[in-house]
Design a protein around this motif. Structure first.
Motif, PDB file in Angstrom:
ATOM      1  N   SER A 116       0.916  -1.362   0.081  1.00 24.56           N
ATOM      2  CA  SER A 116       0.081   0.103  -0.030  1.00 24.56           C
ATOM      3  C   SER A 116       0.826   1.380   0.002  1.00 24.56           C
ATOM      4  N   ILE A 117       1.814   1.267   0.881  1.00 22.48           N
ATOM      5  CA  ILE A 117       2.852   2.341   0.931  1.00 22.48           C
ATOM      6  C   ILE A 117       3.550   2.479  -0.675  1.00 22.48           C
ATOM      7  N   ASP A 118       3.838   1.453  -0.998  1.00 24.64           N
ATOM      8  CA  ASP A 118       4.490   1.266  -2.394  1.00 24.64           C
ATOM      9  C   ASP A 118       3.631   2.268  -3.596  1.00 24.64           C
ATOM     10  N   ARG A 119       2.475   1.866  -3.630  1.00 22.69           N
ATOM     11  CA  ARG A 119       1.504   2.290  -4.494  1.00 22.69           C
ATOM     12  C   ARG A 119       1.350   3.846  -4.245  1.00 22.69           C
ATOM     13  N   LEU A 120       1.519   4.483  -3.099  1.00 24.04           N
ATOM     14  CA  LEU A 120       1.577   5.564  -2.827  1.00 24.04           C
ATOM     15  C   LEU A 120       2.822   6.541  -3.258  1.00 24.04           C
ATOM     16  N   GLY A 121       3.561   5.813  -3.627  1.00 22.87           N
ATOM     17  CA  GLY A 121       5.058   6.272  -4.078  1.00 22.87           C
ATOM     18  C   GLY A 121       6.070   6.799  -3.064  1.00 22.87           C
ATOM     19  N   LEU A 122       5.630   6.190  -1.954  1.00 24.81           N
ATOM     20  CA  LEU A 122       6.692   6.313  -0.590  1.00 24.81           C
ATOM     21  C   LEU A 122       7.579   5.466  -0.244  1.00 24.81           C
ATOM     22  N   PRO A 123       8.638   5.651   0.283  1.00 20.46           N
ATOM     23  CA  PRO A 123       9.835   4.719   0.370  1.00 20.46           C
ATOM     24  C   PRO A 123       9.471   3.599   1.494  1.00 20.46           C
ATOM     25  N   THR A 124      10.000   2.570   0.914  1.00 14.85           N
ATOM     26  CA  THR A 124       9.705   1.262   1.787  1.00 14.85           C
ATOM     27  C   THR A 124      10.832   0.763   2.368  1.00 14.85           C
ATOM     28  N   GLU A 125      11.998   1.015   1.909  1.00 13.88           N
ATOM     29  CA  GLU A 125      13.233   0.377   2.487  1.00 13.88           C
ATOM     30  C   GLU A 125      13.842   0.980   3.723  1.00 13.88           C
ATOM     31  N   GLY A 126      13.958   0.028   4.741  1.00 16.05           N
ATOM     32  CA  GLY A 126      14.501   0.436   6.094  1.00 16.05           C
ATOM     33  C   GLY A 126      13.289   1.165   6.910  1.00 16.05           C
ATOM     34  N   ILE A 127      12.151   0.892   6.585  1.00 16.98           N
ATOM     35  CA  ILE A 127      10.995   1.642   7.215  1.00 16.98           C
ATOM     36  C   ILE A 127      10.768   0.677   8.673  1.00 16.98           C
ATOM     37  N   ILE A 128      10.819  -0.677   8.386  1.00 15.60           N
ATOM     38  CA  ILE A 128      10.294  -1.525   9.552  1.00 15.60           C
ATOM     39  C   ILE A 128      11.439  -2.486   9.986  1.00 15.60           C
ATOM     40  N   VAL A 129      11.447  -3.003  11.096  1.00 15.36           N
ATOM     41  CA  VAL A 129      12.528  -4.073  11.420  1.00 15.36           C
ATOM     42  C   VAL A 129      12.099  -5.550  10.965  1.00 15.36           C
ATOM     43  N   ASP A 130      13.122  -6.203  10.880  1.00 11.84           N
ATOM     44  CA  ASP A 130      12.824  -7.397  10.385  1.00 11.84           C
ATOM     45  C   ASP A 130      11.963  -8.400  11.177  1.00 11.84           C
ATOM     46  N   VAL A 131      11.236  -9.327  10.814  1.00 14.80           N
ATOM     47  CA  VAL A 131      10.148 -10.213  11.340  1.00 14.80           C
ATOM     48  C   VAL A 131      10.743 -10.559  12.491  1.00 14.80           C
ATOM     49  N   ARG A 132      12.170 -11.508  12.502  1.00 16.67           N
ATOM     50  CA  ARG A 132      12.604 -12.098  13.418  1.00 16.67           C
ATOM     51  C   ARG A 132      12.879 -11.393  14.675  1.00 16.67           C
ATOM     52  N   GLU A 133      13.414 -10.155  14.487  1.00 16.73           N
ATOM     53  CA  GLU A 133      13.518  -9.284  15.549  1.00 16.73           C
ATOM     54  C   GLU A 133      12.180  -8.933  16.300  1.00 16.73           C
ATOM     55  N   ARG A 134      11.101  -8.849  15.629  1.00 15.21           N
ATOM     56  CA  ARG A 134       9.895  -8.794  16.301  1.00 15.21           C
ATOM     57  C   ARG A 134       9.463  -9.951  16.982  1.00 15.21           C
ATOM     58  N   GLU A 135       9.830 -11.236  16.386  1.00 11.15           N
ATOM     59  CA  GLU A 135       9.547 -12.479  16.983  1.00 11.15           C
ATOM     60  C   GLU A 135      10.444 -12.597  18.312  1.00 11.15           C
ATOM     61  N   ARG A 136      11.630 -12.218  18.189  1.00 13.07           N
ATOM     62  CA  ARG A 136      12.084 -12.335  19.712  1.00 13.07           C
ATOM     63  C   ARG A 136      11.635 -11.295  20.567  1.00 13.07           C
ATOM     64  N   LEU A 137      11.167  -9.953  20.447  1.00 19.13           N
ATOM     65  CA  LEU A 137      10.453  -9.292  21.376  1.00 19.13           C
ATOM     66  C   LEU A 137       9.249  -9.821  21.819  1.00 19.13           C
ATOM     67  N   LEU A 138       8.320 -10.242  20.769  1.00 17.29           N
ATOM     68  CA  LEU A 138       7.129 -11.141  21.394  1.00 17.29           C
ATOM     69  C   LEU A 138       7.212 -12.234  22.151  1.00 17.29           C
ATOM     70  N   ARG A 139       8.357 -13.100  21.830  1.00 18.28           N
ATOM     71  CA  ARG A 139       8.532 -14.287  22.580  1.00 18.28           C
ATOM     72  C   ARG A 139       8.926 -13.915  23.982  1.00 18.28           C
ATOM     73  N   ASN A 140       9.698 -12.910  24.277  1.00 16.69           N
ATOM     74  CA  ASN A 140      10.334 -12.817  25.447  1.00 16.69           C
ATOM     75  C   ASN A 140       9.678 -11.678  26.433  1.00 16.69           C
ATOM     76  N   ALA A 141       8.707 -10.816  25.790  1.00 14.30           N
ATOM     77  CA  ALA A 141       8.147  -9.709  26.283  1.00 14.30           C
ATOM     78  C   ALA A 141       7.219 -10.255  27.414  1.00 14.30           C
ATOM     79  N   GLU A 142       6.496 -11.549  27.599  1.00 14.69           N
ATOM     80  CA  GLU A 142       5.723 -12.039  28.487  1.00 14.69           C
ATOM     81  C   GLU A 142       6.066 -12.082  29.823  1.00 14.69           C
ATOM     82  N   ASP A 143       7.553 -12.727  29.649  1.00 13.78           N
ATOM     83  CA  ASP A 143       8.537 -12.679  31.068  1.00 13.78           C
ATOM     84  C   ASP A 143       8.744 -11.584  31.764  1.00 13.78           C
ATOM     85  N   ALA A 144       9.167 -10.613  30.786  1.00 16.04           N
ATOM     86  CA  ALA A 144       9.210  -8.969  31.726  1.00 16.04           C
ATOM     87  C   ALA A 144       7.742  -8.655  32.242  1.00 16.04           C
ATOM     88  N   LEU A 145       6.678  -8.813  31.452  1.00 14.98           N
ATOM     89  CA  LEU A 145       5.515  -8.527  31.993  1.00 14.98           C
ATOM     90  C   LEU A 145       4.997  -9.084  33.269  1.00 14.98           C
TER      91      LEU A 145
END
Length: 503
Positions: free
Chosen positions: A53-82
């Motif tokens: 959707s962002i690409d169709r609007l002509g906006l940049p898409t490189e380096g906008i979001i973090v890799d999925v694996r890094e998000r998995e690490r956060l979600l996998r470990n956040a419960e212990d902290a909470l």
């Protein structure tokens, strides 16, 4: 299609016909591994949809979001902290919810901003639940600025660094917690969505910072000393204390750590001198003040004389009169030194620190530094009682904010440090014991400036103990923010303890 994420469900249970679909009424369970895989598919599908959707609007898409694996690490470990949060704490942690949402879509810089917002919000609640006026007396030494700080609604007027430092002084957060939070504050200022940045954050780093903020602020219990001081301040301000209550409070002063005795004295001073101070509160303080005074450090005693001079300089006659009453009550006229000059030096240092910690400090800092240089004079001399404050704050700004140095102010700082006498040089050598300076020494640029400081003061250190300590500091194998933890350095600092027990 977006895969629904159901934690704890085992998809290995299938019906008898082998279709993989559960039979009517059958309980479906998914293993943790399957749940993580389902979450990963959800994230990838959502990412693909949004980036398209962002690409169709002509906006940049490189380096906008973090890799999925890094998000998995956060979600996998956040419960212990909470897990450390109880139901009531979870129920009000809206910024943590926003942090998790931002992190799940790969916006880690925004997640860090929300985490910091939650931390500061909770820290303000801890302050408001304790004694906000006592807190303001410690957080803002400038009497003029202090007037506008009275209620919990005024807490946002304090910048985050002052909020944290004052909270550390009264042990609403621990010394170790202060250092850790200061590092997170630094990262928030230089790696979050609050400011333009190219810094990449990892999922494990975010989880670690989340755990730190929960452990050191949200769930940290009040210490015994903090609770006792809170009760005493409440009693002083709300009723006329009986002599038996005064005697019990005075007896407890012997058990106060030196820094807490100084803080309590600052609190009593702040309660006593406002125009609207109640007669009962003032009578209570007049009874307690002589009992507390023997436990107050020399530097803090001198600070009261400086505040008196600043009241007079600002034309605040009523406050100056009341401040003098307290000093007269303990025969403290010896602390009324060169008040005019000390008041101006104190103001200049406050202005320098404020400029140093504000935006655009690289451009604005030199003028504040030049004013201090003019007040110090050609030989860089300041009243003896002002040495510790002068040296520590000068070293603090010389070490930079860890991000960059003000090129026009740096030569001024070097000039002032080069004019230190032997006593001031000895104080400068020991500034790593100050929590704000020790926290600053975690940063690479500040470590480099620490080495420059040692080179500047080395020729001035003529005493055997100073030379021995300098040699030990130079030989220390760790980073300078860890100096205070070294057993040999602790032993040497003990040789120079003051009456109050402070190095």
């Amino acid at each position: 299609m977006i895969v629904t994420y159901l934690e704890g469900i085992d998809m290995s249970d299938r019906d008898a016909d082998g279709t993989g679909q559960p039979a009517s009424g059958q309980i479906v369970r998914v293993t943790p591994r399957a749940a993580v895989e389902a979450a990963r598919q959800d994230l990838e599908a959502f990412e693909s949809l949004m980036l398209s959707s962002i690409d169709r609007l002509g906006l940049p898409t490189e380096g906008i979001i973090v890799d999925v694996r890094e998000r998995e690490r956060l979600l996998r470990n956040a419960e212990d902290a909470l897990d450390k949060l109880n139901d009531e704490q979870r129920g009000r942690a809206s910024y943590i919810s926003k942090m998790m949402m931002a992190a799940s879509v790969g916006l880690f810089d925004a997640a860090l901003t929300y985490l910091w917002d939650e931390t500061i919000s909770e820290l303000r609640k801890r302050v408001a639940a304790f004694d906000v006026e006592y807190f303001f007396d410690l957080a803002e030494p400038d009497p003029t600025k202090r007037r506008g700080l009275r209620t919990p609604e005024d807490l946002p007027k304090l910048d985050d660094s002052k909020l944290m430092e004052a909270a550390s002084k009264i042990q609403l957060i621990s010394d170790v917690g202060y250092k850790q939070l200061d590092h997170i504050r630094y990262m928030r200022n230089h790696a979050s969505s609050a400011h333009p940045t190219e810094v990449s954050l990892s999922g494990l780093s975010l989880v670690a910072w989340l755990e730190t903020c929960i452990r050191e602020v949200i769930t940290l219990p009040h210490g015994t000393v903090v609770a006792e001081i809170g009760r005493l301040l409440h009693n002083i301000k709300t009723k006329r204390m009986a002599q038996s209550e005064v005697d019990i409070a005075a007896a407890s002063f012997d058990n106060l750590p030196p820094d807490q005795a100084d803080n309590l004295a600052a609190g009593l001073f702040g309660i006593y001198n406002p125009p609207d101070a109640s007669p009962d509160a003032q009578d209570n303080i007049r009874k307690l003040w002589p009992e507390l005074w023997p436990y107050v450090d020399e530097d803090k005693r001198i600070d009261f004389g400086v505040k008196l001079a600043r009241f007079r300089a600002n034309g605040d006659t009523d406050r100056a009169t009341r401040a003098r009453e307290l000093l007269d009550l303990v025969d403290g006229t010896a602390y009324l030194a060169d008040t005019e000059r000390m008041a101006e030096l104190s103001q200049a240092l406050d202005d320098l620190i404020t400029t140093h910690e504000s935006w655009n400090n690289f451009a604005n800092e030199p003028s504040a530094a030049r004013r201090l240089q003019a007040l110090a004079g050609r030989h860089g001399q300041v009243p003896n009682g002002f040495n510790t404050t002068y040296v520590r704050q000068l070293v603090y700004v010389f070490l930079t904010n860890g991000h960059g140095a003000s090129w026009a102010a740096d030569p001024i700082y070097k000039d002032l440090i080069s004019k230190f006498d032997t006593v001031q040089a000895g104080i400068a050598l020991r500034t790593f014991t100050d929590s704000a300076i020790s926290s600053r020494l975690q940063h690479a640029l500040s470590k480099e400036k620490w080495g420059e400081l040692l080179d500047l003061i080395e020729p001035k250190l003529t005493g055997r103990r100073d030379r021995t300590l300098l040699d030990t500091v130079r030989k220390f194998n760790g980073t300078p923010d860890q100096l205070i933890l070294d057993s040999e350095i602790k032993r040497q600092l003990g040789l120079r303890k003051t009456r109050s027990g402070k190095p």
